[in-house]
Design an enzyme around this catalytic site. Structure first.
Site, PDB file in Angstrom:
ATOM      1  N   GLU A 164      39.871  42.338  40.678  1.00 48.03           N
ATOM      2  CA  GLU A 164      39.972  42.974  39.352  1.00 48.03           C
ATOM      3  C   GLU A 164      38.897  42.513  38.376  1.00 48.03           C
ATOM      4  O   GLU A 164      39.174  42.103  37.251  1.00 48.03           O
ATOM      5  CB  GLU A 164      41.396  42.765  38.796  1.00 48.03           C
ATOM      6  CG  GLU A 164      42.435  43.324  39.764  1.00 48.03           C
ATOM      7  CD  GLU A 164      43.889  43.072  39.354  1.00 48.03           C
ATOM      8  OE1 GLU A 164      44.131  42.487  38.285  1.00 48.03           O
ATOM      9  OE2 GLU A 164      44.787  43.483  40.125  1.00 48.03           O
ATOM     10  N   ASN A 205      38.265  43.582  45.288  1.00 50.84           N
ATOM     11  CA  ASN A 205      39.523  44.338  45.297  1.00 50.84           C
ATOM     12  C   ASN A 205      39.882  44.722  43.864  1.00 50.84           C
ATOM     13  O   ASN A 205      39.741  43.914  42.947  1.00 50.84           O
ATOM     14  CB  ASN A 205      40.602  43.409  45.890  1.00 50.84           C
ATOM     15  CG  ASN A 205      41.919  44.068  46.184  1.00 50.84           C
ATOM     16  OD1 ASN A 205      41.962  45.099  46.870  1.00 50.84           O
ATOM     17  ND2 ASN A 205      43.015  43.498  45.686  1.00 50.84           N
ATOM     18  N   HIS A 241      47.716  51.337  43.393  1.00 46.20           N
ATOM     19  CA  HIS A 241      48.999  51.350  42.672  1.00 46.20           C
ATOM     20  C   HIS A 241      49.067  52.690  41.928  1.00 46.20           C
ATOM     21  O   HIS A 241      48.571  52.817  40.810  1.00 46.20           O
ATOM     22  CB  HIS A 241      49.071  50.185  41.681  1.00 46.20           C
ATOM     23  CG  HIS A 241      49.162  48.847  42.344  1.00 46.20           C
ATOM     24  ND1 HIS A 241      50.259  48.466  43.087  1.00 46.20           N
ATOM     25  CD2 HIS A 241      48.297  47.810  42.393  1.00 46.20           C
ATOM     26  CE1 HIS A 241      50.058  47.230  43.559  1.00 46.20           C
ATOM     27  NE2 HIS A 241      48.877  46.819  43.151  1.00 46.20           N
ATOM     28  N   GLU A 270      47.125  47.604  48.323  1.00 49.03           N
ATOM     29  CA  GLU A 270      48.367  47.270  47.588  1.00 49.03           C
ATOM     30  C   GLU A 270      49.140  48.535  47.245  1.00 49.03           C
ATOM     31  O   GLU A 270      49.638  48.700  46.130  1.00 49.03           O
ATOM     32  CB  GLU A 270      48.035  46.500  46.292  1.00 49.03           C
ATOM     33  CG  GLU A 270      47.218  45.252  46.505  1.00 49.03           C
ATOM     34  CD  GLU A 270      46.975  44.447  45.231  1.00 49.03           C
ATOM     35  OE1 GLU A 270      47.633  44.710  44.207  1.00 49.03           O
ATOM     36  OE2 GLU A 270      46.117  43.543  45.263  1.00 49.03           O
ATOM     37  N   ASP A 272      51.444  51.448  46.329  1.00 52.03           N
ATOM     38  CA  ASP A 272      52.782  51.908  45.966  1.00 52.03           C
ATOM     39  C   ASP A 272      52.625  53.146  45.095  1.00 52.03           C
ATOM     40  O   ASP A 272      51.562  53.391  44.540  1.00 52.03           O
ATOM     41  CB  ASP A 272      53.667  50.820  45.309  1.00 52.03           C
ATOM     42  CG  ASP A 272      53.002  49.998  44.238  1.00 52.03           C
ATOM     43  OD1 ASP A 272      52.070  50.508  43.574  1.00 52.03           O
ATOM     44  OD2 ASP A 272      53.424  48.847  44.026  1.00 52.03           O
TER      45      ASP A 272
HETATM   46  O1  9MR Z   1      53.224  41.253  43.398  1.00 50.65           O
HETATM   47  C1  9MR Z   1      52.767  40.306  42.463  1.00 50.65           C
HETATM   48  C2  9MR Z   1      53.907  39.928  41.526  1.00 50.65           C
HETATM   49  O2  9MR Z   1      54.927  39.287  42.227  1.00 50.65           O
HETATM   50  C3  9MR Z   1      53.381  39.036  40.421  1.00 50.65           C
HETATM   51  O3  9MR Z   1      54.402  38.782  39.498  1.00 50.65           O
HETATM   52  C4  9MR Z   1      52.201  39.725  39.755  1.00 50.65           C
HETATM   53  C5  9MR Z   1      51.614  38.894  38.650  1.00 50.65           C
HETATM   54  O4  9MR Z   1      50.522  39.520  38.081  1.00 50.65           O
HETATM   55  O5  9MR Z   1      51.190  39.985  40.721  1.00 50.65           O
HETATM   56  C6  9MR Z   1      51.624  40.884  41.671  1.00 50.65           C
HETATM   57  O6  9MR Z   1      50.583  41.265  42.518  1.00 50.65           O
HETATM   58  C7  9MR Z   1      49.413  41.816  41.895  1.00 50.65           C
HETATM   59  C8  9MR Z   1      48.250  41.526  42.815  1.00 50.65           C
HETATM   60  O7  9MR Z   1      48.162  40.161  43.040  1.00 50.65           O
HETATM   61  C9  9MR Z   1      46.953  42.052  42.240  1.00 50.65           C
HETATM   62  N1  9MR Z   1      47.046  43.450  41.915  1.00 50.65           N
HETATM   63  C10 9MR Z   1      48.182  43.836  41.106  1.00 50.65           C
HETATM   64  C11 9MR Z   1      49.479  43.349  41.748  1.00 50.65           C
HETATM   65  C12 9MR Z   1      50.671  43.816  40.943  1.00 50.65           C
HETATM   66  O8  9MR Z   1      50.690  43.206  39.688  1.00 50.65           O
END
Ligand code: 9MR
Length: 350
Positions: A164, A205, A241, A270, A272
């Site tokens: 990011e 990513n 996402h 990732e 969804d």
């Molecule tokens: O799935 C992850 C969640 O459990 C955490 O609370 C969150 C914190 O920011 O991060 C989530 O995973 C993220 C991933 O690492 C990077 N892309 C976005 C995902 C969703 O927030």
């Protein structure tokens, strides 16, 4: 993938068995233990993986882990390898959370994507709570990357090295790393990761880069520059996402192709597809179409190496906590029952 008789692919399996009996009569029962292929197996026939993220607290749920261990060919730790978890104090490394997931995946013969080395979020307080000189931060960053990559050498096939890094308009995100070190931190991170593991695939990513647009253009331009400078970069991870209310990224396949033309792998990392609740039959059908379409887009581009959903069941999705009023984003519902999206993915992979 472990063959597990307790797994819960009930709807698909029952429907399949019923159809077989109806179509071919009792003779088909001669192989009663012949189960339909998993998503992981179907993807493998295309030379791809189909995987799921998971997180440590969920691993005590045995119905959940049974399916996690059998249906998927690849696993991503959702949090266990992030900086706050792996280096909670400066120079003190803790791999217990990441190892738990990596070891489980290996026991189930699943590939692991490492996630993630350099990200502005989920950083430990010792790192964010201090003003660093560029020289200090460079050495902190290098040590973090190389210690984590070395620990998982031979155990993960890919790393999200930088996560990011860009804003929506394609400008650099003003993270602690960018502000202190300038944009060159990305090339440095990739080079340091490569030194620590000569074989692992190195990715950048991000989310909202599925379609062609300012943010994915920024990655395209950066990737081209990095390639020209022979900086080690193997792939671009498109998080995907998605949200029904924002529309499907119709240029996904074209976007995957342009990165392939740069000599890069891509992956949907990732996935969804969330919706405004309540979920209706109509929305779930549209969601299924999107899952089918994105799976087909990846299969259409040789260098799109695989798809990971961001956990597989709505029971453990991150969406409701982050987007109140939204959810139902994954192919299995909260009771671990497959939704239309699951069947749509199977269709696309067949
Ligand atoms: O799935 C992850 C969640 O459990 C955490 O609370 C969150 C914190 O920011 O991060 C989530 O995973 C993220 C991933 O690492 C990077 N892309 C976005 C995902 C969703 O927030």
């Amino acid at each position: 993938m472990r063959r597990n008789s307790t797994r819960l692919r009930l709807v698909g399996a029952l429907a399949g068995a019923l159809l077989t009996v109806v179509a071919t009569g009792p003779a088909a029962q001669a192989h009663p233990d012949k189960e339909p292929p998993t998503l992981g197996e179907l993807a493998q026939r295309h030379g791809r993986y189909f995987g799921s993220a998971t997180d440590n607290p969920e691993l005590t749920d045995t119905a959940y882990t049974a399916l996690l261990g059998s249906e998927f060919g690849q696993i991503t730790p959702g949090n266990g390898q992030k900086w706050y978890a792996t280096e909670p104090q400066q120079g003190v490394f803790d791999f217990s959370a990441g190892d738990e997931i990596v070891n489980l995946a290996r026991a189930n013969h699943q590939k692991v994507r490492g996630h993630t080395l350099v990200w502005h979020s989920q950083l430990p307080d010792w790192l964010t709570g201090k003003e660093w000189t560029p020289a200090e931060l460079r050495s902190v960053l290098k040590k973090h990357i190389q210690t984590v990559v070395r620990h998982y050498r031979g155990k993960v096939f890919a790393w999200d090295v930088v996560n990011e890094a860009f804003n929506e308009d394609g400008t650099y995100r003003e993270t602690i790393f960018y502000k202190t070190l300038g944009p060159g931190y990305i090339a440095d991170a990739l080079r340091w990761a490569r030194q620590a593991d000569p074989h692992v695939k190195l990715y950048l990513n991000d989310y909202n880069i599925e379609a062609v647009g300012p943010k994915s253009d920024a990655y395209y331009t950066l990737a081209k520059e990095l390639k020209a400078k022979r900086v080690p970069l193997d792939g671009i991870g498109l998080q995907a996402h998605l949200a029904l209310q924002y529309g499907y990224p119709t240029t996904l396949e074209e976007n995957l192709r342009r990165f392939a033309r740069l000599g890069l792998d891509t992956a949907l990392t990732e996935v969804d597809v969330r919706m405004l609740l309540p979920a209706t039959e109509e929305k779930l059908a549209q969601q299924a179409d999107w899952y089918r379409d994105l799976t087909e887009a990846c299969l259409a581009v040789r260098r799109c190496v695989g798809i990971t959903i961001w956990d597989y069941t709505d029971k453990y999705s991150w969406i409701p906590a982050f987007f109140p009023g939204e959810g139902a984003a994954l192919p299995w519902d909260e009771q671990l029952v497959p939704k239309p999206a699951y069947h749509a993915i199977r269709q696309a992979l067949r």
